[in-house]
Design a protein around this motif. Structure first.
Motif, PDB file in Angstrom:
ATOM      1  N   TRP A   8       0.881  -1.064   0.070  1.00 60.92           N
ATOM      2  CA  TRP A   8       0.231   0.113  -0.038  1.00 60.92           C
ATOM      3  C   TRP A   8       0.911   1.270   0.059  1.00 60.92           C
ATOM      4  N   GLU A   9       2.040   1.357   0.909  1.00 60.23           N
ATOM      5  CA  GLU A   9       2.838   2.538   0.783  1.00 60.23           C
ATOM      6  C   GLU A   9       3.513   2.528  -0.621  1.00 60.23           C
ATOM      7  N   MET A  10       3.718   1.298  -1.031  1.00 56.04           N
ATOM      8  CA  MET A  10       4.482   1.409  -2.410  1.00 56.04           C
ATOM      9  C   MET A  10       3.413   2.077  -3.439  1.00 56.04           C
ATOM     10  N   TRP A  11       2.320   1.785  -3.328  1.00 56.65           N
ATOM     11  CA  TRP A  11       1.435   2.326  -4.325  1.00 56.65           C
ATOM     12  C   TRP A  11       1.257   3.733  -4.001  1.00 56.65           C
ATOM     13  N   GLU A  12       1.289   4.163  -2.650  1.00 56.79           N
ATOM     14  CA  GLU A  12       0.994   5.740  -2.385  1.00 56.79           C
ATOM     15  C   GLU A  12       2.447   6.477  -2.476  1.00 56.79           C
ATOM     16  N   GLY A  13       3.221   5.616  -2.901  1.00 57.61           N
ATOM     17  CA  GLY A  13       4.593   6.362  -3.060  1.00 57.61           C
ATOM     18  C   GLY A  13       5.461   6.762  -1.628  1.00 57.61           C
ATOM     19  N   THR A  14       4.751   6.433  -0.467  1.00 54.57           N
ATOM     20  CA  THR A  14       5.363   6.848   0.784  1.00 54.57           C
ATOM     21  C   THR A  14       6.360   5.760   1.422  1.00 54.57           C
ATOM     22  N   LEU A  15       6.556   4.777   0.973  1.00 53.28           N
ATOM     23  CA  LEU A  15       7.297   3.695   1.534  1.00 53.28           C
ATOM     24  C   LEU A  15       8.732   4.335   1.964  1.00 53.28           C
ATOM     25  N   GLU A  16       9.550   5.053   1.133  1.00 60.70           N
ATOM     26  CA  GLU A  16      10.840   5.520   1.456  1.00 60.70           C
ATOM     27  C   GLU A  16      10.734   6.436   2.748  1.00 60.70           C
ATOM     28  N   LEU A  17       9.414   7.338   2.488  1.00 63.65           N
ATOM     29  CA  LEU A  17       9.440   8.130   3.814  1.00 63.65           C
ATOM     30  C   LEU A  17       9.187   7.507   5.091  1.00 63.65           C
ATOM     31  N   THR A  18       8.459   6.503   5.052  1.00 66.11           N
ATOM     32  CA  THR A  18       8.227   5.774   6.344  1.00 66.11           C
ATOM     33  C   THR A  18       9.469   4.790   6.631  1.00 66.11           C
ATOM     34  N   PHE A  19      10.051   4.336   5.764  1.00 64.48           N
ATOM     35  CA  PHE A  19      11.445   3.659   6.300  1.00 64.48           C
ATOM     36  C   PHE A  19      12.272   4.314   6.580  1.00 64.48           C
ATOM     37  N   MET A  20      12.393   5.631   6.060  1.00 61.30           N
ATOM     38  CA  MET A  20      13.299   6.793   6.915  1.00 61.30           C
ATOM     39  C   MET A  20      12.943   7.209   8.220  1.00 61.30           C
ATOM     40  N   ALA A  21      12.003   6.960   8.772  1.00 63.47           N
ATOM     41  CA  ALA A  21      11.281   7.675   9.864  1.00 63.47           C
ATOM     42  C   ALA A  21      12.076   6.909  11.131  1.00 63.47           C
ATOM     43  N   PRO A  22      12.446   7.719  12.140  1.00 63.09           N
ATOM     44  CA  PRO A  22      13.087   7.061  12.934  1.00 63.09           C
ATOM     45  C   PRO A  22      12.552   6.109  14.125  1.00 63.09           C
ATOM     46  N   ILE A  23      11.802   5.321  13.791  1.00 62.63           N
ATOM     47  CA  ILE A  23      11.025   4.257  14.641  1.00 62.63           C
ATOM     48  C   ILE A  23      11.493   2.802  13.917  1.00 62.63           C
ATOM     49  N   LYS A  24      11.320   1.946  14.929  1.00 62.92           N
ATOM     50  CA  LYS A  24      11.511   0.541  14.665  1.00 62.92           C
ATOM     51  C   LYS A  24      10.686  -0.006  13.765  1.00 62.92           C
ATOM     52  N   ARG A  25      10.883  -1.071  13.028  1.00 60.22           N
ATOM     53  CA  ARG A  25      10.171  -1.695  11.996  1.00 60.22           C
ATOM     54  C   ARG A  25       8.999  -2.294  12.666  1.00 60.22           C
ATOM     55  N   ILE A  26       9.351  -2.938  13.778  1.00 61.69           N
ATOM     56  CA  ILE A  26       8.366  -3.684  14.222  1.00 61.69           C
ATOM     57  C   ILE A  26       7.064  -2.631  14.965  1.00 61.69           C
ATOM     58  N   THR A  27       7.347  -1.617  15.149  1.00 67.30           N
ATOM     59  CA  THR A  27       6.515  -0.253  15.545  1.00 67.30           C
ATOM     60  C   THR A  27       5.733  -0.270  14.207  1.00 67.30           C
ATOM     61  N   MET A  28       6.203  -0.190  13.109  1.00 70.59           N
ATOM     62  CA  MET A  28       5.661   0.387  11.846  1.00 70.59           C
ATOM     63  C   MET A  28       4.390  -0.917  11.696  1.00 70.59           C
ATOM     64  N   LEU A  29       4.918  -2.064  11.678  1.00 71.45           N
ATOM     65  CA  LEU A  29       4.177  -3.226  11.463  1.00 71.45           C
ATOM     66  C   LEU A  29       3.032  -3.204  12.690  1.00 71.45           C
ATOM     67  N   LEU A  30       3.332  -3.275  13.737  1.00 67.94           N
ATOM     68  CA  LEU A  30       2.335  -3.335  14.879  1.00 67.94           C
ATOM     69  C   LEU A  30       1.364  -2.214  14.921  1.00 67.94           C
ATOM     70  N   GLY A  31       2.024  -0.927  14.702  1.00 67.65           N
ATOM     71  CA  GLY A  31       1.040   0.122  14.710  1.00 67.65           C
ATOM     72  C   GLY A  31      -0.025  -0.056  13.455  1.00 67.65           C
ATOM     73  N   ASN A  32       0.265  -0.385  12.295  1.00 67.66           N
ATOM     74  CA  ASN A  32      -0.673  -0.852  11.456  1.00 67.66           C
ATOM     75  C   ASN A  32      -1.812  -1.861  11.850  1.00 67.66           C
ATOM     76  N   THR A  33      -1.230  -2.933  12.460  1.00 67.42           N
ATOM     77  CA  THR A  33      -1.869  -4.208  12.794  1.00 67.42           C
ATOM     78  C   THR A  33      -3.031  -3.613  13.857  1.00 67.42           C
ATOM     79  N   LEU A  34      -2.640  -2.775  14.769  1.00 66.95           N
ATOM     80  CA  LEU A  34      -3.512  -2.113  15.911  1.00 66.95           C
ATOM     81  C   LEU A  34      -4.703  -1.697  15.508  1.00 66.95           C
ATOM     82  N   PHE A  35      -4.355  -0.884  14.490  1.00 62.24           N
ATOM     83  CA  PHE A  35      -5.629  -0.096  13.872  1.00 62.24           C
ATOM     84  C   PHE A  35      -6.620  -1.395  13.267  1.00 62.24           C
ATOM     85  N   ALA A  36      -5.829  -2.371  12.661  1.00 58.49           N
ATOM     86  CA  ALA A  36      -6.758  -3.415  11.832  1.00 58.49           C
ATOM     87  C   ALA A  36      -7.257  -4.324  12.979  1.00 58.49           C
ATOM     88  N   VAL A  37      -6.669  -4.454  14.129  1.00 57.43           N
ATOM     89  CA  VAL A  37      -7.587  -5.186  15.157  1.00 57.43           C
ATOM     90  C   VAL A  37      -8.771  -4.640  15.614  1.00 57.43           C
TER      91      VAL A  37
END
Lengths: 269, 318
Positions: free
Chosen positions: A85-114
């Protein structure tokens, strides 16, 4: 930066994903209603197969199967399509550059999904109960919610390796992640008892967390099982989560490193 | 210092390396650039960025893959590659505005991606304030931010929602972020009435302003700008450039900027590198580079410098 400060940053980072996804749902509220109706109709269609047999228990068996599968597949898709989805929006590099752990990115996304998945499943269950005049008075809804939340962790773990597929192949990665889903649907006893599977497939159902989720959910809704009654299944689901999340993260990080060597993160430019 | 074809020449040595008519007058004062050099001198004790011998190769994406058939799946199959970066050596001092100019495909964005921890170099090392970008990417990411030429957003969200999301990822509270982005947006001339509009409804220039605000909001120590003013009108361009100076002067932000705009490079950069085919072919202050191109025929410009080192006419390229 001290540990407390770092943890706080990770926490607010995760909240950032939840707020973003909530804002996106709000923006497309009309489509969400449409999608909810579609899911309810799809579930009703499956449960109607039970009506043709005249077996009320089979109807409830299929209703629970449709709701649990709807929840788990939504969660799985959210995790596995995080990157796509982030690739489609073009924001993947931006998110991957953010000073947060990758697990935070993945869990943050899934917390909303739950949260989103639980609300959606409750609405679909209510719609199906109305349609089939199902009395949910004897159901233990607390057990049902706890089972879904614990199962979410195991499904996040299974979705993580799938999340990296769109990085490996932008065009076909998402489709490839559907193979995981199809496999789980086949072996977990969503719409039929596991005994129906050929003997050589049954051992695979043992390692699918959906098998235990469905069994516990059916016990909670059809028989009013308490948390103590399903504790064994919950422990197995938690064990699968404890193994699959670190393993999934490892696979994801290997995929990410490979993408950084090969230059696969950039969309263009 | 001038770098030419990989040879580093001290200011004193440039006279012998370059013919007398090209010899740079390093004390030249052109359009107030001497002031920038003062800033440079004040802050030169520590390095913000050091790239040493950076090489990056990419596999050539063959449109006719089937021709190679199953051989491609063999682990020892030798894939054809090209060098996007060839032995790049760059040192940027803390508080400096460092410009990189080059044509499309010259390696500018690849270099920015390597610094941004988005791409690993095949050879060489890159350090941001002494921290290796491959070994400690998490630490590096806390010190940097980037604006790319194609500003990426969640297009269905408003500018405000995108900024709030970015603020969260960078550990800013929504209140601090709001105060900061409001100030930046005002300074770079963004119409505040549009801040709640969905990004997809904004013009390219407006999107770019939001992208600039997003990067500046986190007050990075090293700001990476990949053609940040592309698509902006002249006034907005000037506003952004002024704000970059303000950031450097007031907050000590180090800025690495790639640009196609020679005037922009000359106006805001303390030093400029020319990159061509993945190599840094020249480096120096605008005044130094212009002096090299001085050949007695008319007023020398950065365009002439570019031609001198790359053999490519800037006009044709534009």
């Amino acid at each position: 930066m001290n540990v407390m400060r770092k943890l706080l940053n990770e926490f607010w980072g995760a909240i950032g994903f939840v707020e973003r996804d909530f804002a996106l749902v709000k923006r497309y509220l009309g489509w969400e209603v449409y999608w909810l109706i579609y899911s309810a109709v799809a579930g009703i269609t499956i449960a109607l197969i039970g009506v043709t047999t005249g077996d009320k228990e089979l109807v409830l068996f299929l209703v629970v199967g449709a709701i649990v599968w709807g929840f788990l597949s939504l969660l799985f898709e959210f995790v596995s399509e995080t990157v796509a989805w982030e690739m489609w929006e073009g924001t993947l590099e931006l998110t991957f550059m953010a000073p947060i752990k990758r697990i935070t990115m993945l869990l943050g996304n899934t917390l909303f999904a739950v949260i989103y998945g639980l609300i959606r499943s409750a609405l679909i269950l209510a719609a199906m109960a109305l349609f089939f005049s199902i009395n949910l008075g004897g159901a233990n809804l607390l057990t049902a919610v706890v089972v879904l939340v614990v199962s979410s962790l195991a499904f996040i773990g299974l979705g993580l390796p799938a999340a990296v597929l769109p990085i490996l192949n932008r065009e076909k990665g998402v489709q490839a992640s559907h193979i995981f889903q199809a496999g789980l649907l086949l072996v977990s006893g969503v719409y039929y008892p596991i005994d129906t599977l050929p003997g050589w497939l049954r051992p695979i159902s043992v390692i699918s967390p959906a098998t235990y989720t469905l069994r516990s959910m059916r016990a909670a809704i059809m028989e009013g099982a308490t948390l103590a009654d399903v504790a064994g299944d919950l422990a197995i689901i938690a064990l699968i989560a404890a193994v699959s999340i670190p393993l999934g993260m490892l696979i994801f990080s290997v995929g990410e490193r490979w993408a950084k060597w090969k230059g696969k993160l950039k969309i263009e430019g | 210092m001038i770098v030419r074809d990989g040879y580093e020449l001290d200011e004193q040595e440039t006279g012998s390396a370059i013919s007398s008519e090209e010899s740079p007058d390093v004390d030249a004062t052109v359009n107030g650039r001497d002031e920038r050099r003062n800033v440079e001198t004040k802050t030169m004790d520590n390095l913000a960025l050091r790239a040493s011998g950076v090489v990056k190769r990419f596999e050539i994406q063959d449109g006719n893959r089937n021709r190679k058939g199953l051989r491609r799946l063999w682990p020892f199959y030798k894939r054809e590659t090209f060098e996007a970066l060839s032995d790049v050596n760059v040192e940027v001092r803390a508080g400096e505005i460092y410009g990189i100019i080059g044509m499309n495909g010259s390696g500018k964005s690849t270099f920015i991606r390597v610094i941004s921890t988005l791409l690993f170099p095949d050879e060489g090392t890159v350090e941001v304030f002494g921290v290796d970008v491959v070994k400690n990417p998490d630490e590096v990411r806390r010190m940097i931010n980037r604006v790319s030429v194609d500003a990426a957003f969640f297009r269905s969200l408003s500018a405000k929602e995108n900024l709030r999301y970015s603020a969260r990822l960078h550990g800013l509270s929504p209140r601090d972020a709001r105060k900061r982005y409001k100030e930046i947006l005002t300074r770079i001339g963004f119409d505040h009435n549009r801040v709640s509009d969905q990004v997809k409804s904004l013009s390219r220039g407006m999107k770019q302003k939001v992208a600039v605000s997003r990067a500046l909001m986190s007050t990075p120590r090293l700001l990476l700008l990949d053609e940040p003013t592309t698509g902006l009108d002249p006034r907005s361009k000037r506003d952004v450039q002024q704000f970059l100076h303000k950031m450097r002067d007031e907050e000590g932000t180090t800025i690495v900027i790639t640009t196609h705009d020679m005037e922009e490079a000359e106006r805001i950069c303390d030093r400029i590198a020319i990159i061509h085919d993945g190599r840094i072919v020249a480096e120096g202050t605008a005044a130094e580079l212009i002096e090299i191109a001085r050949n007695g025929r008319g007023e020398p410009t950065l365009e002439k410098v570019f031609f001198k080192f790359t053999g490519e006419e800037w006009d044709e390229y534009e």
